[in-house]
Design an enzyme around this catalytic site. Structure first.
Site, short mmCIF file in Angstrom:
data_model
loop_
_atom_site.label_atom_id
_atom_site.label_comp_id
_atom_site.label_asym_id
_atom_site.label_seq_id
_atom_site.Cartn_x
_atom_site.Cartn_y
_atom_site.Cartn_z
N ASP A 1 0.84 -1.20 0.00
CA ASP A 1 0.00 0.00 0.00
C ASP A 1 0.88 1.26 0.00
OD1 ASP A 1 -2.44 -1.68 0.57
OD2 ASP A 1 -1.24 -2.09 2.35
N HIS B 1 -4.62 -3.39 6.33
CA HIS B 1 -4.39 -3.64 4.90
C HIS B 1 -5.74 -4.06 4.29
CE1 HIS B 1 -2.84 -4.96 1.10
NE2 HIS B 1 -3.30 -6.18 1.30
#
Ligand code: NAD
Ligand code: LMR
Length: 331
Positions: A162, A190
């Protein structure tokens, strides 16, 4: 711990015959984590996938990697994790189109109880454990809870993908080089609730949000693009991200063992000590610096109301996941 010590770094990888494994093993073997230090690969798979894994091992052999000191494969975690200095827990069922990560909690949770227990018994005293398999934060929590003799700080879940996605999107928007972008932060889970925060990031030394100068782009384009990138890739490829996940897994492990560069930090999901109001004990992503195999949460960042709401929403999801796996008896 650092990768400068002598002897091969023993790296265990689970789900080694899977999509991510097919990228990850070759990167590790060519030095992406340990540089010039030899590595020994210890590869865990379920029984039905061992034949395919044998084929991957043939390919690893055929690369004649100079620093690949040995390969062991098997389906017994206590054998494969024996003496591991680094364990990369990748093996888990990926989500398919239309699934949210929460759907994977019960399917994948049981894998991480057994692997936590095995690591607790046989891993090296200096082991570091990185969890890539989803739902990564809560899987790390499950593994850590089942490994009472391993300090909780040795477990981390992957939010580096990410982080890298956020840097790439910001570079594309501003025309900056990815190497000019520092101090990116992913907060929370996440998952689609994650909060990619550019208010503390810098582009060539200038505040990134000021360089962008467009709050609507940050709120309505940047954040959802990064947070939903996993789903976009599943839609496009019909399979979840693999090469980029492998690359991020290497980046995260390399920086954990070798340290973050001066003047920068990385995002890692680590056990919360209550910093930034994140409930203690949850595995949540923070800005961290690392040194000698240890991490520290960057302290003292100002969190405005916008950021507060985003962090709280993702942390609430982590608390829900923790409750769900507690009810399932996994922690
Ligand atoms: P995949 O299905 O291609 O491979 C998973 C492998 O794990 C399979 O070979 C399977 O046999 C193996 N496996 C299943 N149970 C196991 C066990 N108990 N022990 C050892 N191996 C086992 O999946 P993939 O695309 O490689 O993805 C793996 C995981 O990584 C998924 O959970 C996926 O959602 C996750 N992922 C995470 C990120 C992230 O940024 N954190 C990014 C991409 C994918
Ligand atoms: C990703 O972010 O690409 C992975 O976690 C796969 C997924 O399920 O989104």
């Amino acid at each position: 711990m650092s990768t400068n010590s002598s002897g091969p770094l023993k790296v265990a990888v689970t789900g080694a015959a899977g999509q991510i494994g097919y990228s990850l093993l070759f990167r590790i073997a060519s030095g992406a984590i340990a540089g010039d230090r030899p590595v020994e690969l210890r590869l865990l798979e379920i029984e039905p996938a061992l034949k395919a894994l044998e084929g991957v091992v043939m390919e690893l052999d055929d690369c004649a990697f100079p620093n690949l000191a040995g390969i062991e494969i098997g389906s017994d975690p206590e054998k494969i994790f024996d003496g591991a200095n680094l364990a990369l827990l990748v093996g888990a069922r990926p989500r398919g189109p239309g699934m949210e990560r929460g759907d994977l909690l019960s399917a994948n949770g049981a894998i991480f109880t057994a692997q936590g227990q095995a690591l607790n018994k046989v891993a090296a005293d200096d082991v570091r454990i990185g969890v890539t398999g989803n739902p990564a934060n809560t899987n790390a929590l499950i593994a850590a809870s089942n490994a009472p003799d391993i300090p909780k700080e040795r477990f981390s879940a992957l939010t580096r993908l990410d982080h890298n996605r956020a840097i790439s999107q910001l570079a594309a928007k501003t025309g900056a080089k990815v190497t000019d972008i520092k101090k990116m932060t992913i907060w929370g889970n996440h998952s689609a609730t994650q909060y990619p925060d550019i208010f503390h990031a810098e582009i060539a030394g200038r505040n990134a949000a000021e360089v962008v100068g467009d709050q609507a782009w940050i709120a309505d384009t940047f954040i959802p693009t990064v947070a939903k990138r996993g789903a976009a890739i599943i839609d496009a490829r019909g399979a979840s991200s693999a090469a980029s996940a492998a690359s991020a897994t290497c980046d995260a492990a390399r920086d954990w063992l070798n340290g973050t560069p001066e003047g920068d930090w990385v995002s890692m999901a680590v056990v919360s000590d209550g910093s930034y109001g994140v409930q203690e004990g949850l595995v949540s992503s923070f800005p961290v610096t690392t040194r000698d195999g240890n991490w520290e949460i960057v302290q003292g960042l100002e969190i405005d109301e916008f950021s507060r709401g985003k962090i709280d929403a993702s942390v609430a999801e982590l608390a829900d996941e923790k409750n769900a796996v507690t009810e399932l008896g996994l922690i």
